[in-house]
Design a protein around this motif. Structure first.
Motif, PDB file in Angstrom:
ATOM      1  N   THR A  14       0.826  -1.209   0.000  1.00 14.20           N
ATOM      2  CA  THR A  14       0.000   0.000   0.000  1.00 14.20           C
ATOM      3  C   THR A  14       0.862   1.261   0.000  1.00 14.20           C
ATOM      4  O   THR A  14       0.482   2.263  -0.600  1.00 14.20           O
ATOM      5  CB  THR A  14      -0.970   0.040   1.194  1.00 14.20           C
ATOM      6  N   THR A  15       2.013   1.209   0.649  1.00 13.27           N
ATOM      7  CA  THR A  15       2.920   2.346   0.615  1.00 13.27           C
ATOM      8  C   THR A  15       3.400   2.589  -0.811  1.00 13.27           C
ATOM      9  O   THR A  15       3.477   3.734  -1.264  1.00 13.27           O
ATOM     10  CB  THR A  15       4.122   2.118   1.556  1.00 13.27           C
ATOM     11  N   GLY A  16       3.708   1.536  -1.531  1.00 17.54           N
ATOM     12  CA  GLY A  16       4.113   1.671  -2.932  1.00 17.54           C
ATOM     13  C   GLY A  16       2.989   2.203  -3.803  1.00 17.54           C
ATOM     14  O   GLY A  16       3.231   2.945  -4.759  1.00 17.54           O
ATOM     15  N   LEU A  17       1.766   1.850  -3.465  1.00 12.43           N
ATOM     16  CA  LEU A  17       0.615   2.304  -4.249  1.00 12.43           C
ATOM     17  C   LEU A  17       0.264   3.770  -4.008  1.00 12.43           C
ATOM     18  O   LEU A  17      -0.524   4.350  -4.742  1.00 12.43           O
ATOM     19  CB  LEU A  17      -0.603   1.432  -3.948  1.00 12.43           C
ATOM     20  N   LEU A  18       0.833   4.378  -2.979  1.00 15.05           N
ATOM     21  CA  LEU A  18       0.548   5.781  -2.690  1.00 15.05           C
ATOM     22  C   LEU A  18       1.147   6.722  -3.730  1.00 15.05           C
ATOM     23  O   LEU A  18       0.694   7.859  -3.871  1.00 15.05           O
ATOM     24  CB  LEU A  18       1.078   6.164  -1.303  1.00 15.05           C
ATOM     25  N   TYR A  19       2.153   6.276  -4.466  1.00 16.06           N
ATOM     26  CA  TYR A  19       2.828   7.143  -5.432  1.00 16.06           C
ATOM     27  C   TYR A  19       1.860   7.699  -6.466  1.00 16.06           C
ATOM     28  O   TYR A  19       1.835   8.901  -6.726  1.00 16.06           O
ATOM     29  CB  TYR A  19       3.966   6.380  -6.127  1.00 16.06           C
ATOM     30  N   TRP A  20       1.039   6.844  -7.070  1.00 16.57           N
ATOM     31  CA  TRP A  20       0.166   7.280  -8.169  1.00 16.57           C
ATOM     32  C   TRP A  20      -0.861   8.328  -7.730  1.00 16.57           C
ATOM     33  O   TRP A  20      -0.970   9.379  -8.362  1.00 16.57           O
ATOM     34  CB  TRP A  20      -0.520   6.076  -8.821  1.00 16.57           C
ATOM     35  N   PRO A  21      -1.632   8.093  -6.646  1.00 12.38           N
ATOM     36  CA  PRO A  21      -2.603   9.140  -6.288  1.00 12.38           C
ATOM     37  C   PRO A  21      -1.943  10.453  -5.867  1.00 12.38           C
ATOM     38  O   PRO A  21      -2.467  11.531  -6.163  1.00 12.38           O
ATOM     39  CB  PRO A  21      -3.412   8.541  -5.151  1.00 12.38           C
ATOM     40  N   LEU A  22      -0.797  10.381  -5.200  1.00 13.40           N
ATOM     41  CA  LEU A  22      -0.119  11.620  -4.813  1.00 13.40           C
ATOM     42  C   LEU A  22       0.374  12.379  -6.042  1.00 13.40           C
ATOM     43  O   LEU A  22       0.314  13.609  -6.090  1.00 13.40           O
ATOM     44  CB  LEU A  22       1.030  11.322  -3.851  1.00 13.40           C
ATOM     45  N   LYS A  23       0.832  11.650  -7.045  1.00 16.11           N
ATOM     46  CA  LYS A  23       1.262  12.273  -8.302  1.00 16.11           C
ATOM     47  C   LYS A  23       0.071  12.927  -9.000  1.00 16.11           C
ATOM     48  O   LYS A  23       0.176  14.040  -9.523  1.00 16.11           O
ATOM     49  CB  LYS A  23       1.895  11.221  -9.208  1.00 16.11           C
ATOM     50  N   GLU A  24      -1.060  12.254  -8.999  1.00 12.39           N
ATOM     51  CA  GLU A  24      -2.258  12.808  -9.623  1.00 12.39           C
ATOM     52  C   GLU A  24      -2.743  14.065  -8.893  1.00 12.39           C
ATOM     53  O   GLU A  24      -3.154  15.035  -9.531  1.00 12.39           O
ATOM     54  CB  GLU A  24      -3.380  11.763  -9.663  1.00 12.39           C
ATOM     55  N   ILE A  25      -2.686  14.051  -7.574  1.00  8.20           N
ATOM     56  CA  ILE A  25      -3.083  15.236  -6.798  1.00  8.20           C
ATOM     57  C   ILE A  25      -2.190  16.412  -7.158  1.00  8.20           C
ATOM     58  O   ILE A  25      -2.661  17.532  -7.363  1.00  8.20           O
ATOM     59  CB  ILE A  25      -3.041  14.931  -5.285  1.00  8.20           C
ATOM     60  N   LYS A  26      -0.899  16.151  -7.262  1.00  9.21           N
ATOM     61  CA  LYS A  26       0.060  17.207  -7.622  1.00  9.21           C
ATOM     62  C   LYS A  26      -0.247  17.755  -9.018  1.00  9.21           C
ATOM     63  O   LYS A  26      -0.247  18.972  -9.232  1.00  9.21           O
ATOM     64  CB  LYS A  26       1.477  16.643  -7.573  1.00  9.21           C
ATOM     65  N   ASP A  27      -0.529  16.868  -9.968  1.00  9.62           N
ATOM     66  CA  ASP A  27      -0.843  17.314 -11.332  1.00  9.62           C
ATOM     67  C   ASP A  27      -2.136  18.127 -11.376  1.00  9.62           C
ATOM     68  O   ASP A  27      -2.222  19.146 -12.065  1.00  9.62           O
ATOM     69  CB  ASP A  27      -0.957  16.116 -12.285  1.00  9.62           C
ATOM     70  N   ILE A  28      -3.147  17.684 -10.653  1.00  8.61           N
ATOM     71  CA  ILE A  28      -4.423  18.406 -10.631  1.00  8.61           C
ATOM     72  C   ILE A  28      -4.227  19.797 -10.040  1.00  8.61           C
ATOM     73  O   ILE A  28      -4.755  20.790 -10.552  1.00  8.61           O
ATOM     74  CB  ILE A  28      -5.491  17.619  -9.842  1.00  8.61           C
ATOM     75  N   ARG A  29      -3.449  19.887  -8.969  1.00  5.54           N
ATOM     76  CA  ARG A  29      -3.217  21.199  -8.353  1.00  5.54           C
ATOM     77  C   ARG A  29      -2.457  22.122  -9.285  1.00  5.54           C
ATOM     78  O   ARG A  29      -2.757  23.318  -9.359  1.00  5.54           O
ATOM     79  CB  ARG A  29      -2.483  21.038  -7.034  1.00  5.54           C
ATOM     80  N   ALA A  30      -1.485  21.595 -10.025  1.00  4.71           N
ATOM     81  CA  ALA A  30      -0.735  22.427 -10.975  1.00  4.71           C
ATOM     82  C   ALA A  30      -1.662  22.938 -12.076  1.00  4.71           C
ATOM     83  O   ALA A  30      -1.592  24.111 -12.471  1.00  4.71           O
ATOM     84  CB  ALA A  30       0.419  21.632 -11.570  1.00  4.71           C
ATOM     85  N   LYS A  31      -2.541  22.071 -12.569  1.00  4.30           N
ATOM     86  CA  LYS A  31      -3.488  22.482 -13.610  1.00  4.30           C
ATOM     87  C   LYS A  31      -4.486  23.490 -13.060  1.00  4.30           C
ATOM     88  O   LYS A  31      -4.865  24.442 -13.753  1.00  4.30           O
ATOM     89  CB  LYS A  31      -4.204  21.263 -14.188  1.00  4.30           C
ATOM     90  N   ASN A  32      -4.911  23.302 -11.818  1.00  2.00           N
ATOM     91  CA  ASN A  32      -5.847  24.258 -11.211  1.00  2.00           C
ATOM     92  C   ASN A  32      -5.228  25.638 -11.081  1.00  2.00           C
ATOM     93  O   ASN A  32      -5.909  26.644 -11.283  1.00  2.00           O
ATOM     94  CB  ASN A  32      -6.308  23.763  -9.840  1.00  2.00           C
ATOM     95  N   ILE A  33      -3.953  25.704 -10.743  1.00  2.00           N
ATOM     96  CA  ILE A  33      -3.284  27.000 -10.636  1.00  2.00           C
ATOM     97  C   ILE A  33      -3.265  27.681 -11.992  1.00  2.00           C
ATOM     98  O   ILE A  33      -3.575  28.873 -12.109  1.00  2.00           O
ATOM     99  CB  ILE A  33      -1.859  26.839 -10.067  1.00  2.00           C
ATOM    100  N   ALA A  34      -2.925  26.926 -13.025  1.00  2.00           N
ATOM    101  CA  ALA A  34      -2.898  27.497 -14.374  1.00  2.00           C
ATOM    102  C   ALA A  34      -4.295  27.954 -14.800  1.00  2.00           C
ATOM    103  O   ALA A  34      -4.459  29.044 -15.359  1.00  2.00           O
ATOM    104  CB  ALA A  34      -2.344  26.482 -15.366  1.00  2.00           C
TER     105      ALA A  34
END
Length: 110
Positions: free
Chosen positions: A58-78
């Motif tokens: 489950t720790t290894g699986l945390l990478y993908w959702p955290l990456k997606e959250i980061k991408d969504i926030r970057a797009k929201n700022i733009a």
């Protein structure tokens, strides 16, 4: 062709949708993290260290959702800054800048 006002209202809709998706990812990430912690605690308390395997997974699986959250926030700022900048431009230039923004965020059109 859509007016700049139509595009700006669409950006507002996308921002709201992105916020909903972002909170879904955050909730699922917390659940995934909690599951990993629970498995780790069970492994320590029971002495059966095989229970620590789901925790590592489950720790290894945390990478993908955290990456997606980061991408969504970057797009929201733009997207959030775009309306203020675009409204200051002439209509032709505003449409051109919207296209550039979308290409920068999502890549070249197919």
């Amino acid at each position: 062709m859509a007016s700049v006002d139509d595009v700006l209202s669409r950006i507002d809709i996308v921002l709201r949708e992105n916020k909903r998706i972002e909170w879904t990812y955050i909730l699922l990430t917390v659940l995934l993290f909690g599951t990993g912690i629970a498995c780790f605690i069970v492994a320590l308390s029971s002495g059966q260290f095989a229970w620590s395997t789901p925790s590592a997974i489950t720790t290894g699986l945390l990478y993908w959702p955290l990456k997606e959250i980061k991408d969504i926030r970057a797009k929201n700022i733009a997207l959030a800054t775009a309306p203020m900048l675009i409204t200051q431009l002439p209509k032709a230039k505003a449409a051109e800048e919207i296209q550039k923004l979308l290409q920068a965020m999502y890549g070249e059109p197919r």
